[in-house]
Design an enzyme around this catalytic site. Structure first.
Site, short mmCIF file in Angstrom:
data_model
loop_
_atom_site.label_atom_id
_atom_site.label_comp_id
_atom_site.label_asym_id
_atom_site.label_seq_id
_atom_site.Cartn_x
_atom_site.Cartn_y
_atom_site.Cartn_z
N SER A 188 0.80 -1.22 0.00
CA SER A 188 0.00 0.00 0.00
C SER A 188 0.83 1.27 0.00
CB SER A 188 -0.96 -0.01 1.18
OG SER A 188 -0.28 -0.27 2.39
N HIS B 274 -5.12 -3.35 -3.02
CA HIS B 274 -4.75 -2.37 -4.04
C HIS B 274 -4.54 -2.99 -5.42
CE1 HIS B 274 -4.21 0.84 -1.09
NE2 HIS B 274 -3.73 -0.12 -0.31
N LYS C 129 -11.20 0.78 -2.04
CA LYS C 129 -10.16 1.19 -2.98
C LYS C 129 -10.78 1.27 -4.38
CE LYS C 129 -7.66 0.98 0.70
NZ LYS C 129 -7.04 -0.14 1.38
C1 LIG Z 1 -6.98 -0.30 3.01
C2 LIG Z 1 -6.37 -1.59 3.35
C3 LIG Z 1 -6.92 -2.41 4.33
C4 LIG Z 1 -8.05 -1.94 5.21
O1 LIG Z 1 -9.23 -1.93 4.52
P1 LIG Z 1 -10.45 -1.06 5.09
O2 LIG Z 1 -11.63 -1.61 4.42
O3 LIG Z 1 -10.14 0.35 4.73
O4 LIG Z 1 -10.47 -1.28 6.58
C5 LIG Z 1 -6.38 -3.66 4.52
N1 LIG Z 1 -5.32 -4.08 3.81
C6 LIG Z 1 -4.74 -3.31 2.89
C7 LIG Z 1 -3.55 -3.82 2.14
C8 LIG Z 1 -5.24 -2.03 2.63
O5 LIG Z 1 -4.65 -1.25 1.75
#
Ligand SMILES: *Cc1c(COP(=O)(O)O)cnc(C)c1O
Length: 390
Positions: free
Chosen positions: A174, A202, A234
């Site tokens: 991320s 992502h 995302k």
């Molecule tokens: C954004 C993200 C999360 C968390 O997801 P949410 O739905 O925002 O809680 C978990 N793992 C990764 C790799 C992320 O980028």
């Protein structure tokens, strides 16, 4: 030291002094957002909006209860079936957030005697999941080093031949945007009968011709990656998360994932909007194609201007600034030029690697990207001048 109210105030002042105090951000009016995770621009899609509103009008806003009480809605089932189809898995289950999916999955799979093995740069929610699981061992291997993961696992197995193991990695990292060696990890997991958990928050929607993420890119089916996690906040532009895998895994999560059982189900209109977004991920291929055009353009332009980038082929294109002060200065400079790019600082990223985490999306225009590059070049020369003079 005890966390008295006075101690909190001191700690906050100390964060300020070290340029590490965190602040909440919205995009200033008129500025272009170059740090959202809305990679395909689906967050504002008219059809996604309508799906949400229609579901609220015809049903309800909130789920009213947890899934195991009365909150499980036909919208959840429809979305889960669509996700299973999309990912080529037997079944899928929807969680309220990605953070909760990761906590739930890791704690449901790892037993006390087991090893949890994670990439050093994994998302905080995977790290926290391992802390919550309190297994005999929790090891973090050097970033993307499948060899190191293999030797750690073999070492553990030689000492504890009967114990289980869970390997977990982000699909796309991320804060760096690079892609995990999932195929190598899958081989290791299969050879050592360990679980492999891939959090492709992502990658889904972005990576692979069909947007099916790193599993599509590396040709990995359910056998190779038995636990696939995705988030809706995302590229899907909504909110929530899912886990996909074989039927027994999903049933086990319903029995034992505490972040699934003891929480209110995702609002059904969000599930409806997400199913619509998923259809758009599949049908409006131009969004992914345009995003990849912009990624190419950004990388070529950066190279021409001597802006150093990281080895990322995804929408995440960080520019390392070094100190927290330098990253904040660069971000402030960009803001003055009409671009919103948040400065990402430790402890989110390792010490000395504070950065502008630039992200591209399908709503950006070629001209926006060109102007951003010019502004980044300006920001770098300005901050390096200031670093030299201090
Ligand atoms: C954004 C993200 C999360 C968390 O997801 P949410 O739905 O925002 O809680 C978990 N793992 C990764 C790799 C992320 O980028």
């Amino acid at each position: 030291m005890r966390r008295t109210p006075e101690a909190l105030a001191d700690a906050l002042n100390s964060l300020d002094a070290r340029q590490l105090r965190r602040r909440r951000h919205s995009v200033p009016a008129g500025a272009i957002d170059f740090c959202s995770n809305d990679y395909l621009g689906l967050r504002t899609h008219p059809m996604v909006r309508s799906a949400l509103i229609d579901a609220a009008n015809h049903g309800a806003v909130g789920a009213g209860a947890s899934h195991l009480v009365s909150g499980h809605d036909p919208e959840h089932d429809s979305l889960e079936r669509a996700l299973a189809d999309f990912t080529g898995r037997e079944r899928a289950i929807v969680f309220s957030t990605g953070y909760m999916a990761n906590l739930g999955v890791i704690t449901a799979l790892a037993e006390r005697d087991d090893l949890i093995l994670q990439d050093r740069l994994n998302h905080a929610s995977l790290i926290d999941a391992a802390l919550l699981a309190r297994t005999r061992e929790f090891k973090r291997y050097p970033h993307n080093d499948a060899e190191a993961a293999a030797s750690a696992l073999r070492q553990f197995r030689s000492e504890h031949p009967k114990a289980g193991a869970v390997i977990a990695t982000d699909g796309v990292f991320s804060m760096d945007g690079d892609i995990a060696p999932v195929a190598a990890l899958a081989e290791l997991a299969q050879a050592e009968s360990a679980w492999l958990v891939v959090d492709d928050a992502h990658g889904l929607g972005v990576v692979g011709t069909e947007g099916r993420g790193v599993c599509e890119q590396q040709h990995l089916d359910q056998k190779a990656v038995p636990v696939l996690i995705g988030t809706f906040g995302k590229a899907f532009g909504t909110f929530g998360a899912f886990v996909a895998g074989e039927s027994a895994l999903i049933d086990w999560l319903i029995q034992s994932a505490r972040t699934y059982i003891y929480t209110t189900a995702l609002p059904p209109p969000i599930a409806a909007a997400t199913r619509c977004a998923l259809q758009l991920v599949e049908r409006e291929r131009w969004r992914r194609e345009k995003l990849h055009e912009l990624i190419r353009l950004f990388r070529n332009g950066a190279e021409r201007r001597g802006i150093e980038l990281m080895p990322s082929m995804t929408a995440i294109q960080p520019v390392i600034c070094g100190s927290s002060a330098a990253a904040l200065q660069a971000s402030a400079y960009l803001r003055k030029q009409g671009f919103h790019v948040a400065a990402i600082r430790p402890p989110t990223v390792p010490e000395g690697s504070a950065r502008l985490r630039i992200t591209l999306n399908a709503h950006h225009q070629v001209d926006d990207v060109e102007r951003l590059l010019a502004a980044v070049e300006g920001a770098i020369s300005q901050t390096s001048l200031q670093e030299r003079s201090t």
